[in-house]
Design a protein around this motif. Sequence first.
Motif, PDB file in Angstrom:
ATOM      1  N   ASP A  60      79.678  89.033 119.236  1.00 23.35           N
ATOM      2  CA  ASP A  60      79.891  88.213 118.038  1.00 23.35           C
ATOM      3  C   ASP A  60      79.267  86.825 118.155  1.00 23.35           C
ATOM      4  O   ASP A  60      79.399  86.004 117.233  1.00 23.35           O
ATOM      5  CB  ASP A  60      81.397  88.053 117.776  1.00 23.35           C
ATOM      6  N   GLU A  61      78.607  86.555 119.268  1.00 25.22           N
ATOM      7  CA  GLU A  61      78.014  85.232 119.482  1.00 25.22           C
ATOM      8  C   GLU A  61      76.590  85.216 118.922  1.00 25.22           C
ATOM      9  O   GLU A  61      75.792  86.118 119.194  1.00 25.22           O
ATOM     10  CB  GLU A  61      77.997  84.880 120.969  1.00 25.22           C
ATOM     11  N   ILE A  62      76.266  84.166 118.140  1.00 27.61           N
ATOM     12  CA  ILE A  62      74.967  84.095 117.461  1.00 27.61           C
ATOM     13  C   ILE A  62      74.402  82.680 117.598  1.00 27.61           C
ATOM     14  O   ILE A  62      75.138  81.684 117.518  1.00 27.61           O
ATOM     15  CB  ILE A  62      75.093  84.457 115.966  1.00 27.61           C
ATOM     16  N   GLY A  63      73.105  82.608 117.830  1.00 27.24           N
ATOM     17  CA  GLY A  63      72.373  81.350 117.767  1.00 27.24           C
ATOM     18  C   GLY A  63      71.128  81.552 116.916  1.00 27.24           C
ATOM     19  O   GLY A  63      70.685  82.686 116.710  1.00 27.24           O
ATOM     20  N   GLU A  64      70.578  80.470 116.387  1.00 27.58           N
ATOM     21  CA  GLU A  64      69.410  80.627 115.524  1.00 27.58           C
ATOM     22  C   GLU A  64      68.517  79.397 115.595  1.00 27.58           C
ATOM     23  O   GLU A  64      68.910  78.336 116.072  1.00 27.58           O
ATOM     24  CB  GLU A  64      69.837  80.862 114.078  1.00 27.58           C
ATOM     25  N   THR A  65      67.300  79.599 115.117  1.00 30.97           N
ATOM     26  CA  THR A  65      66.361  78.494 114.934  1.00 30.97           C
ATOM     27  C   THR A  65      65.516  78.797 113.699  1.00 30.97           C
ATOM     28  O   THR A  65      65.435  79.957 113.251  1.00 30.97           O
ATOM     29  CB  THR A  65      65.476  78.305 116.173  1.00 30.97           C
ATOM     30  N   MET A  66      64.876  77.766 113.136  1.00 30.59           N
ATOM     31  CA  MET A  66      64.023  77.932 111.974  1.00 30.59           C
ATOM     32  C   MET A  66      62.579  77.626 112.358  1.00 30.59           C
ATOM     33  O   MET A  66      62.290  76.643 113.047  1.00 30.59           O
ATOM     34  CB  MET A  66      64.465  77.000 110.851  1.00 30.59           C
ATOM     35  N   ILE A  67      61.697  78.478 111.919  1.00 26.62           N
ATOM     36  CA  ILE A  67      60.258  78.284 112.102  1.00 26.62           C
ATOM     37  C   ILE A  67      59.641  78.021 110.735  1.00 26.62           C
ATOM     38  O   ILE A  67      60.019  78.640 109.737  1.00 26.62           O
ATOM     39  CB  ILE A  67      59.619  79.531 112.749  1.00 26.62           C
ATOM     40  N   SER A  68      58.688  77.115 110.702  1.00 26.90           N
ATOM     41  CA  SER A  68      57.983  76.828 109.450  1.00 26.90           C
ATOM     42  C   SER A  68      56.616  77.490 109.495  1.00 26.90           C
ATOM     43  O   SER A  68      55.803  77.215 110.396  1.00 26.90           O
ATOM     44  CB  SER A  68      57.835  75.319 109.254  1.00 26.90           C
ATOM     45  N   VAL A  69      56.389  78.399 108.552  1.00 29.92           N
ATOM     46  CA  VAL A  69      55.087  79.068 108.449  1.00 29.92           C
ATOM     47  C   VAL A  69      54.268  78.315 107.397  1.00 29.92           C
ATOM     48  O   VAL A  69      54.635  78.273 106.218  1.00 29.92           O
ATOM     49  CB  VAL A  69      55.246  80.545 108.058  1.00 29.92           C
ATOM     50  N   SER A  70      53.179  77.711 107.841  1.00 26.85           N
ATOM     51  CA  SER A  70      52.361  76.894 106.932  1.00 26.85           C
ATOM     52  C   SER A  70      51.158  77.688 106.451  1.00 26.85           C
ATOM     53  O   SER A  70      50.663  78.576 107.162  1.00 26.85           O
ATOM     54  CB  SER A  70      51.894  75.628 107.653  1.00 26.85           C
ATOM     55  N   PRO A  71      50.664  77.365 105.251  1.00 30.65           N
ATOM     56  CA  PRO A  71      49.450  78.037 104.772  1.00 30.65           C
ATOM     57  C   PRO A  71      48.275  77.701 105.683  1.00 30.65           C
ATOM     58  O   PRO A  71      48.213  76.623 106.272  1.00 30.65           O
ATOM     59  CB  PRO A  71      49.255  77.470 103.364  1.00 30.65           C
ATOM     60  N   ARG A  72      47.344  78.638 105.753  1.00 23.93           N
ATOM     61  CA  ARG A  72      46.135  78.352 106.516  1.00 23.93           C
ATOM     62  C   ARG A  72      45.337  77.263 105.797  1.00 23.93           C
ATOM     63  O   ARG A  72      45.244  77.230 104.583  1.00 23.93           O
ATOM     64  CB  ARG A  72      45.252  79.594 106.646  1.00 23.93           C
ATOM     65  N   TRP A  73      44.704  76.350 106.524  1.00 21.00           N
ATOM     66  CA  TRP A  73      43.843  75.339 105.929  1.00 21.00           C
ATOM     67  C   TRP A  73      42.534  75.986 105.512  1.00 21.00           C
ATOM     68  O   TRP A  73      41.931  76.752 106.264  1.00 21.00           O
ATOM     69  CB  TRP A  73      43.575  74.224 106.940  1.00 21.00           C
ATOM     70  N   MET A  74      42.152  75.735 104.309  1.00 24.79           N
ATOM     71  CA  MET A  74      40.897  76.303 103.798  1.00 24.79           C
ATOM     72  C   MET A  74      39.958  75.172 103.421  1.00 24.79           C
ATOM     73  O   MET A  74      40.315  74.282 102.641  1.00 24.79           O
ATOM     74  CB  MET A  74      41.150  77.192 102.576  1.00 24.79           C
ATOM     75  N   GLY A  75      38.777  75.207 103.937  1.00 18.49           N
ATOM     76  CA  GLY A  75      37.796  74.191 103.602  1.00 18.49           C
ATOM     77  C   GLY A  75      37.162  74.452 102.218  1.00 18.49           C
ATOM     78  O   GLY A  75      36.942  75.596 101.856  1.00 18.49           O
ATOM     79  N   LEU A  76      36.872  73.436 101.446  1.00 16.33           N
ATOM     80  CA  LEU A  76      36.264  73.591 100.111  1.00 16.33           C
ATOM     81  C   LEU A  76      34.980  72.752 100.074  1.00 16.33           C
ATOM     82  O   LEU A  76      34.996  71.558 100.320  1.00 16.33           O
ATOM     83  CB  LEU A  76      37.241  73.079  99.029  1.00 16.33           C
ATOM     84  N   TYR A  77      33.870  73.427  99.771  1.00 19.66           N
ATOM     85  CA  TYR A  77      32.562  72.747  99.726  1.00 19.66           C
ATOM     86  C   TYR A  77      32.278  72.283  98.315  1.00 19.66           C
ATOM     87  O   TYR A  77      32.273  73.092  97.383  1.00 19.66           O
ATOM     88  CB  TYR A  77      31.456  73.690 100.228  1.00 19.66           C
TER      89      TYR A  77
END
Length: 297
Positions: free
Chosen positions: A274-291
């Motif tokens: 019954d023991e639980i631990g957690e963490t949060m990860i942030s998934v960021s968008p890939r950087w896209m270059g624009l010409y």
Amino acid sequence: GATNVVVRASLPPDARLVATDPPAMQTGGGVVLWLSEVLAAGGETWFDATVEVPASKPMGSVLRYSADVAGDQFESYPLDNRAVAETVVVPGAPATLRLDASTTTITACTTDAADVEAEVRDRFGNLVADGTMVRWSARPGVLDSAETETSDGIARVRLSAGRTAGRAAVRAEANGVVAALEIDLAPGPPKALVVTAMPAVVPRAGKTRVSVDVLDGCSNVVADGWGITLRAERGRFDNESNRLTLPTDGGSVRARLRVDDEPGPLRVTASWSDEIGETMISVSPRWMGLYVPYTNR
């Protein structure tokens, strides 16, 4: 006064005469004679005999001695010229200690305990008398008493681990005789699961390493082999599933997580029972270059 005083001592038949003071004659059959030529009126003198009790004599045996005194003079009341004494055979002082425990391992941060016994014997191998004091110490660990008395040659104490895991050195001492043993104080079961991810910010389809430090209820690092289950809301661990169970090793588990293409927060949990631990990860968008073409006019 009295002249030609003869003191006759009758010793137990199985006792060995070791010494007499003053020197005496031993006539056989456990009879010892002393001769004093003159004893002044109102005077006194002492006659000592040292005997050795056989080692085979059972504890509680009674040894009987008698002594008679006679002289050349007539006595009006000779009944006080005889004395009888008894000696009870009892164990000697502690000479050896032997420790024994009901278990070699107890669990910290629980009600687990070990019963420890000290067997105390004299130099002839006899169990010591009841009531012989035994003093105890333990480090680490918690004893229910610092002093206990022997009963039938055995003194007992109870050891609990308390809050500290490790190895307890239990020591007993009686009359300067010391014995010791060791009992392992194992960590308790998982109670706190501390989950971290490195890095905590991951690009889409990127990877992060998830670590879980596992502690018992007293903040001791748990033992190896506890199965900790990892779950990720999205993504895949190395087993190509979002769920993975690993045994603790050195108090922790570690796994690699590949996140999916969906940006935003991603929850990772670790659980045992019954023991639980957690963490949060942030998934960021890939950087896209624009010409963008630039014309200098």
